[in-house]
Design a protein around this motif. Structure first.
Motif, short mmCIF file in Angstrom:
data_model
loop_
_atom_site.label_atom_id
_atom_site.label_comp_id
_atom_site.label_asym_id
_atom_site.label_seq_id
_atom_site.Cartn_x
_atom_site.Cartn_y
_atom_site.Cartn_z
N ARG A 200 0.82 -1.23 0.00
CA ARG A 200 0.00 0.00 0.00
C ARG A 200 0.85 1.27 0.00
O ARG A 200 0.31 2.36 0.17
CB ARG A 200 -0.92 -0.02 1.22
CG ARG A 200 -1.96 -1.14 1.20
CD ARG A 200 -3.17 -0.75 0.38
NE ARG A 200 -4.09 -1.86 0.20
CZ ARG A 200 -5.29 -1.74 -0.35
NH1 ARG A 200 -5.71 -0.57 -0.76
NH2 ARG A 200 -6.06 -2.79 -0.49
N SER B 235 2.55 4.62 -0.83
CA SER B 235 1.99 5.63 -1.73
C SER B 235 2.82 5.83 -2.99
O SER B 235 2.32 6.33 -4.00
CB SER B 235 1.85 6.96 -1.00
OG SER B 235 3.11 7.44 -0.57
N VAL C 48 2.09 1.54 -7.22
CA VAL C 48 0.78 0.98 -7.50
C VAL C 48 0.98 -0.52 -7.67
O VAL C 48 1.83 -0.95 -8.46
CB VAL C 48 0.13 1.58 -8.75
CG1 VAL C 48 -1.23 0.93 -9.01
CG2 VAL C 48 -0.03 3.09 -8.61
N ASP D 36 -3.27 -2.84 -4.46
CA ASP D 36 -4.20 -1.77 -4.82
C ASP D 36 -5.26 -2.25 -5.80
O ASP D 36 -6.43 -1.87 -5.70
CB ASP D 36 -3.44 -0.61 -5.47
CG ASP D 36 -2.45 0.04 -4.53
OD1 ASP D 36 -2.84 0.39 -3.41
OD2 ASP D 36 -1.27 0.19 -4.91
N LEU E 106 -0.70 2.59 -16.20
CA LEU E 106 -0.36 3.26 -14.94
C LEU E 106 0.94 4.05 -15.06
O LEU E 106 1.10 5.08 -14.38
CB LEU E 106 -0.23 2.23 -13.83
CG LEU E 106 -1.54 1.53 -13.40
CD1 LEU E 106 -1.23 0.33 -12.53
CD2 LEU E 106 -2.45 2.51 -12.68
N VAL F 188 0.63 10.55 -9.76
CA VAL F 188 0.02 9.29 -9.31
C VAL F 188 0.19 9.13 -7.80
O VAL F 188 -0.74 8.73 -7.10
CB VAL F 188 0.64 8.09 -10.07
CG1 VAL F 188 0.10 6.78 -9.51
CG2 VAL F 188 0.35 8.19 -11.56
N THR G 114 -2.25 11.42 -6.05
CA THR G 114 -3.62 10.95 -6.23
C THR G 114 -3.89 9.73 -5.35
O THR G 114 -4.95 9.64 -4.70
CB THR G 114 -3.88 10.61 -7.70
OG1 THR G 114 -3.69 11.78 -8.49
CG2 THR G 114 -5.30 10.10 -7.89
N LYS G 115 -2.94 8.80 -5.31
CA LYS G 115 -3.12 7.63 -4.46
C LYS G 115 -3.26 8.03 -3.00
O LYS G 115 -4.12 7.51 -2.28
CB LYS G 115 -1.96 6.65 -4.64
CG LYS G 115 -2.09 5.39 -3.78
CD LYS G 115 -1.00 4.38 -4.08
CE LYS G 115 -1.12 3.18 -3.14
NZ LYS G 115 -0.12 2.13 -3.41
N LEU H 98 -6.73 9.44 -2.31
CA LEU H 98 -7.77 8.42 -2.27
C LEU H 98 -7.65 7.53 -1.04
O LEU H 98 -8.66 7.13 -0.45
CB LEU H 98 -7.71 7.58 -3.54
CG LEU H 98 -8.02 8.32 -4.84
CD1 LEU H 98 -7.74 7.44 -6.05
CD2 LEU H 98 -9.46 8.81 -4.85
N GLN H 99 -6.41 7.20 -0.65
CA GLN H 99 -6.23 6.38 0.54
C GLN H 99 -6.77 7.06 1.80
O GLN H 99 -7.29 6.40 2.69
CB GLN H 99 -4.74 6.06 0.73
CG GLN H 99 -4.20 5.01 -0.21
CD GLN H 99 -2.73 4.72 0.04
OE1 GLN H 99 -1.93 5.64 0.22
NE2 GLN H 99 -2.36 3.46 0.06
#
Length: 263
Positions: free
Chosen positions: A112, A114, A117, A138, A217, A225, A228-229, A232-233
């Motif tokens: 996970r 950050s 991916v 993910d 990706l 990225v 953004t991750k 969202l997390q």
């Protein structure tokens, strides 16, 4: 393109790296990639061994099954060679038992990060610890023959390898409880419908579909990225207003970076 380099190969785990994509492969097909403490330590080591340029990590299993779960030898009185059996662990103090389980969990947590991916390419059985390992990633691309099941409760145990949090986040509390408490199989069509699987493909197309996803990706700038991750997390634990603040802060960092004004 850089050559495929083998970084680690031990205890049923092989790590290879090609450009910005790393592949972690479970290699004990003869035992349907059953898991053991040695395998978990190797998975933890794989995470620590990733070169800094890696952006995408693919997790897969050799043979017909992704992972059939915990090797039942863990419950035998003799356990694994050089390892205490689970029965021996149960006789230790609360502190000792907690520390051992925490060490096992480390194999399931780094997916996970950050700055990565991670994609689980899942075929055949993904049971118990195998299910939880797929959940640690993910994203999940699965073949049409996939069978997920959380069998720990049927053995008088609980899922303790970090799988309960992502499972609940993906399918909701009520469905997660039903899946765990019954130990039933979740097949491909249902997995896609309820959010366990991002994509279902014919068995022979699994590798190609994962390669295509990894390429997609990698198309976006890495820092975008990562930001953004992270957004969202954290969304589930923030209020709507707190998420707005987090979005503004992340976008400010991106704008300054694009303008050459970053740190």
């Amino acid at each position: 393109m850089a050559s495929l380099d083998s970084v680690l190969d031990k205890d049923g785990v092989r790590l290879t790296v090609e450009d910005a994509v790393a592949t972690v492969t479970l290699t004990n097909a003869a035992k349907r990639n059953a898991q053991s403490p040695a395998l978990w330590r190797a998975l933890t080591e794989a995470g620590r061994s990733l070169p800094g340029n890696v952006r995408v990590v693919v997790l897969c299993g050799e043979g017909k099954s992704f992972s059939a779960g915990l090797d039942r030898q863990a419950f035998s009185p003799e356990g694994f060679d050089g390892e205490p059996s689970f029965l021996d662990l149960a006789r230790g103090s609360d502190e000792e038992l907690d520390a051992v389980i925490a060490e096992y969990q480390e194999a399931f947590t780094w997916w996970r990060r950050s700055d990565l991916v991670t994609i689980a390419a899942v075929q055949g059985h993904a049971i118990g610890a195998g299910f939880q390992l797929a959940l640690a990633c993910d994203l999940r691309v699965v073949s049409e023959d996939v069978q997920f099941a959380m069998r720990e409760t049927s053995l008088g145990l609980v899922p303790d390898l970090t799988g309960t949090h992502p499972l609940t986040g993906l399918v909701g509390y009520a469905r997660a409880l039903e899946i765990c408490a019954t130990g039933r199989f979740v097949h491909a069509a249902e997995a896609e419908r309820i959010g366990l699987a991002n994509l279902v493909v014919p068995t022979g197309e699994l590798d190609g579909a994962v390669r295509d996803l990894a390429g997609a990706l990698l198309a976006a700038p890495r820092d975008a990225v990562i930001e953004t991750k992270a957004l969202l997390q954290g969304a589930a634990s923030r209020t709507y207003e707190d998420q707005r603040v987090a979005e503004r802060a992340a976008q400010a960092r991106r704008l300054r970076d694009l303008a050459g004004l970053g740190d």
